[in-house]
Design a protein around this motif. Structure first.
Motif, PDB file in Angstrom:
ATOM      1  N   ASP A  31       6.590  44.374  19.102  1.00 53.06           N
ATOM      2  CA  ASP A  31       5.216  44.505  18.393  1.00 53.06           C
ATOM      3  C   ASP A  31       4.123  43.887  18.286  1.00 53.06           C
ATOM      4  OD1 ASP A  31       6.752  46.938  18.686  1.00 53.06           O
ATOM      5  OD2 ASP A  31       6.008  47.456  16.456  1.00 53.06           O
ATOM      6  N   SER A  32       3.941  42.045  17.702  1.00 58.45           N
ATOM      7  CA  SER A  32       3.232  41.681  17.744  1.00 58.45           C
ATOM      8  C   SER A  32       3.247  40.760  19.381  1.00 58.45           C
ATOM      9  CB  SER A  32       3.462  41.093  16.616  1.00 58.45           C
ATOM     10  OG  SER A  32       3.289  41.296  15.337  1.00 58.45           O
ATOM     11  N   GLY A  33       3.899  40.857  20.245  1.00 62.07           N
ATOM     12  CA  GLY A  33       3.659  39.854  21.340  1.00 62.07           C
ATOM     13  C   GLY A  33       3.895  38.744  21.218  1.00 62.07           C
ATOM     14  N   ILE A  34       5.340  38.616  20.807  1.00 56.87           N
ATOM     15  CA  ILE A  34       6.026  37.270  19.569  1.00 56.87           C
ATOM     16  C   ILE A  34       7.269  37.476  20.927  1.00 56.87           C
ATOM     17  CG2 ILE A  34       7.001  35.340  18.256  1.00 56.87           C
ATOM     18  CD1 ILE A  34       4.845  36.403  16.568  1.00 56.87           C
ATOM     19  N   ASN A  35       6.966  36.748  21.755  1.00 55.57           N
ATOM     20  CA  ASN A  35       8.359  36.500  22.880  1.00 55.57           C
ATOM     21  C   ASN A  35       9.933  35.611  21.897  1.00 55.57           C
ATOM     22  OD1 ASN A  35       9.350  35.995  24.845  1.00 55.57           O
ATOM     23  ND2 ASN A  35       8.976  33.587  26.345  1.00 55.57           N
ATOM     24  N   PHE A  36      10.808  36.319  22.337  1.00 56.02           N
ATOM     25  CA  PHE A  36      11.630  36.136  21.332  1.00 56.02           C
ATOM     26  C   PHE A  36      12.704  36.183  21.556  1.00 56.02           C
ATOM     27  CE2 PHE A  36      11.605  40.114  20.192  1.00 56.02           C
ATOM     28  CZ  PHE A  36      12.776  40.910  19.441  1.00 56.02           C
ATOM     29  N   HIS A  37      14.320  35.547  21.237  1.00 54.80           N
ATOM     30  CA  HIS A  37      15.297  35.858  21.831  1.00 54.80           C
ATOM     31  C   HIS A  37      16.687  36.107  20.362  1.00 54.80           C
ATOM     32  CE1 HIS A  37      14.402  34.747  25.872  1.00 54.80           C
ATOM     33  NE2 HIS A  37      14.274  33.500  25.496  1.00 54.80           N
ATOM     34  N   LYS A  38      16.580  37.259  20.342  1.00 55.57           N
ATOM     35  CA  LYS A  38      17.945  38.153  19.247  1.00 55.57           C
ATOM     36  C   LYS A  38      19.176  37.007  19.390  1.00 55.57           C
ATOM     37  CE  LYS A  38      19.189  41.726  16.970  1.00 55.57           C
ATOM     38  NZ  LYS A  38      19.106  43.320  17.175  1.00 55.57           N
ATOM     39  N   GLU A  39      19.834  37.040  18.553  1.00 54.49           N
ATOM     40  CA  GLU A  39      21.218  36.241  18.920  1.00 54.49           C
ATOM     41  C   GLU A  39      20.988  35.290  20.304  1.00 54.49           C
ATOM     42  OE1 GLU A  39      24.026  39.980  18.545  1.00 54.49           O
ATOM     43  OE2 GLU A  39      23.471  40.031  16.989  1.00 54.49           O
ATOM     44  N   TYR A  40      20.069  34.620  19.542  1.00 55.31           N
ATOM     45  CA  TYR A  40      19.962  33.167  20.861  1.00 55.31           C
ATOM     46  C   TYR A  40      21.513  32.279  20.834  1.00 55.31           C
ATOM     47  CZ  TYR A  40      18.146  29.544  23.699  1.00 55.31           C
ATOM     48  OH  TYR A  40      17.763  28.621  24.061  1.00 55.31           O
ATOM     49  N   ARG A  41      22.180  32.034  22.683  1.00 55.55           N
ATOM     50  CA  ARG A  41      23.132  31.338  22.247  1.00 55.55           C
ATOM     51  C   ARG A  41      22.917  29.949  22.872  1.00 55.55           C
ATOM     52  NH1 ARG A  41      28.472  35.410  24.214  1.00 55.55           N
ATOM     53  NH2 ARG A  41      27.796  36.709  22.904  1.00 55.55           N
ATOM     54  N   HIS A  42      23.170  29.212  22.396  1.00 59.99           N
ATOM     55  CA  HIS A  42      23.405  27.535  22.859  1.00 59.99           C
ATOM     56  C   HIS A  42      24.735  26.896  22.884  1.00 59.99           C
ATOM     57  CE1 HIS A  42      21.271  23.375  22.370  1.00 59.99           C
ATOM     58  NE2 HIS A  42      22.277  23.013  22.257  1.00 59.99           N
ATOM     59  N   HIS A  43      24.751  26.295  24.134  1.00 62.36           N
ATOM     60  CA  HIS A  43      25.854  25.678  24.646  1.00 62.36           C
ATOM     61  C   HIS A  43      25.553  24.467  24.478  1.00 62.36           C
ATOM     62  CE1 HIS A  43      27.852  29.549  26.125  1.00 62.36           C
ATOM     63  NE2 HIS A  43      26.406  30.140  26.519  1.00 62.36           N
ATOM     64  N   PRO A  44      26.319  23.618  23.791  1.00 62.72           N
ATOM     65  CA  PRO A  44      26.348  22.198  23.568  1.00 62.72           C
ATOM     66  C   PRO A  44      26.519  21.559  24.985  1.00 62.72           C
ATOM     67  CG  PRO A  44      27.427  23.564  21.499  1.00 62.72           C
ATOM     68  CD  PRO A  44      26.734  23.877  22.164  1.00 62.72           C
ATOM     69  N   VAL A  45      26.177  20.455  25.070  1.00 61.52           N
ATOM     70  CA  VAL A  45      26.295  19.693  26.183  1.00 61.52           C
ATOM     71  C   VAL A  45      27.441  18.298  25.620  1.00 61.52           C
ATOM     72  CG1 VAL A  45      25.904  18.145  28.296  1.00 61.52           C
ATOM     73  CG2 VAL A  45      24.499  19.169  26.865  1.00 61.52           C
ATOM     74  N   PHE A  46      29.180  18.166  25.725  1.00 57.62           N
ATOM     75  CA  PHE A  46      29.662  16.871  25.538  1.00 57.62           C
ATOM     76  C   PHE A  46      29.566  16.201  27.034  1.00 57.62           C
ATOM     77  CE2 PHE A  46      33.948  15.550  25.150  1.00 57.62           C
ATOM     78  CZ  PHE A  46      33.257  14.823  24.244  1.00 57.62           C
ATOM     79  N   HIS A  47      29.644  15.087  27.010  1.00 59.08           N
ATOM     80  CA  HIS A  47      30.300  14.827  28.445  1.00 59.08           C
ATOM     81  C   HIS A  47      29.462  14.458  29.384  1.00 59.08           C
ATOM     82  CE1 HIS A  47      33.074  11.908  26.932  1.00 59.08           C
ATOM     83  NE2 HIS A  47      33.209  12.398  25.291  1.00 59.08           N
ATOM     84  N   GLY A  48      27.960  14.784  29.474  1.00 59.86           N
ATOM     85  CA  GLY A  48      27.663  15.728  30.644  1.00 59.86           C
ATOM     86  C   GLY A  48      27.759  17.471  30.690  1.00 59.86           C
ATOM     87  N   VAL A  49      28.805  17.900  30.229  1.00 60.63           N
ATOM     88  CA  VAL A  49      28.897  19.305  30.131  1.00 60.63           C
ATOM     89  C   VAL A  49      28.240  20.073  29.567  1.00 60.63           C
ATOM     90  CG1 VAL A  49      31.550  20.476  30.764  1.00 60.63           C
ATOM     91  CG2 VAL A  49      31.111  17.711  31.551  1.00 60.63           C
ATOM     92  N   GLN A  50      27.613  21.273  30.104  1.00 56.95           N
ATOM     93  CA  GLN A  50      27.953  22.758  29.208  1.00 56.95           C
ATOM     94  C   GLN A  50      29.099  23.230  28.659  1.00 56.95           C
ATOM     95  OE1 GLN A  50      25.336  24.958  30.936  1.00 56.95           O
ATOM     96  NE2 GLN A  50      25.312  26.165  28.700  1.00 56.95           N
ATOM     97  N   LEU A  51      29.441  22.865  27.588  1.00 57.52           N
ATOM     98  CA  LEU A  51      30.363  24.106  26.637  1.00 57.52           C
ATOM     99  C   LEU A  51      30.875  25.382  26.678  1.00 57.52           C
ATOM    100  CD1 LEU A  51      31.258  21.340  23.479  1.00 57.52           C
ATOM    101  CD2 LEU A  51      32.380  21.147  26.225  1.00 57.52           C
TER     102      LEU A  51
END
Length: 149
Positions: A54-74
């Protein structure tokens, strides 16, 4: 991990950070004006998402972040309650509805901030009466420190 004390940030920096999240804190407060303090966490999460929309704020609910290990996204991922996109740095919001915030909840937020490099984290306990308990943190990637503001 080092957590600086509040007095380590200059007053103008603290104020700039508070201004940066002012509208978001307002959205959090709006949720508590209508919902009682004894509901499950996911209810507050959804209500906050509605207010952010309603406030016009750009967001993502339950945002998933995939860490990178040895140059590869897990395939494994970290799942944050809400991630808000901002030009000067994204913001993580972790919603809780528990008796009291402890080191465990702070460590969860700090882990997300360090893994993503996002500079701002907000920890909210909606079970606090009459207003939510809110902690705000700034992560400085250059020296790997977290500071409350």
């Amino acid at each position: 991990m080092i957590i600086k004390q509040k007095e380590d940030l200059p007053a103008e920096t603290k104020q700039a950070l508070k201004d940066y999240v002012y509208d978001i804190v307002g959205c959090i407060m709006e949720v508590t004006r209508e919902l009682p303090c004894a509901l499950p966490e996911y209810i507050y999460q959804e209500a906050l998402a509605n207010v952010l929309t309603d406030s016009g704020i750009n967001f993502h609910k339950e945002y998933r972040h995939h860490p990178v290990f040895h140059g590869v996204q897990l395939e494994a991922f970290l799942k944050m309650d809400i991630m808000i996109e901002r030009e000067r740095g994204n913001i993580i919001i972790e919603c809780k509805a528990i008796d009291k915030i402890s080191a465990h909840e702070r460590q969860q937020l700090f882990s997300y901030m360090i893994a993503t490099g996002f500079p701002i984290g907000i920890l909210v306990n909606f079970a606090n009466y009459p207003h939510p308990y809110i902690e705000r943190y700034y992560f400085d990637k250059s020296d790997m420190t977290l500071t409350a503001f």
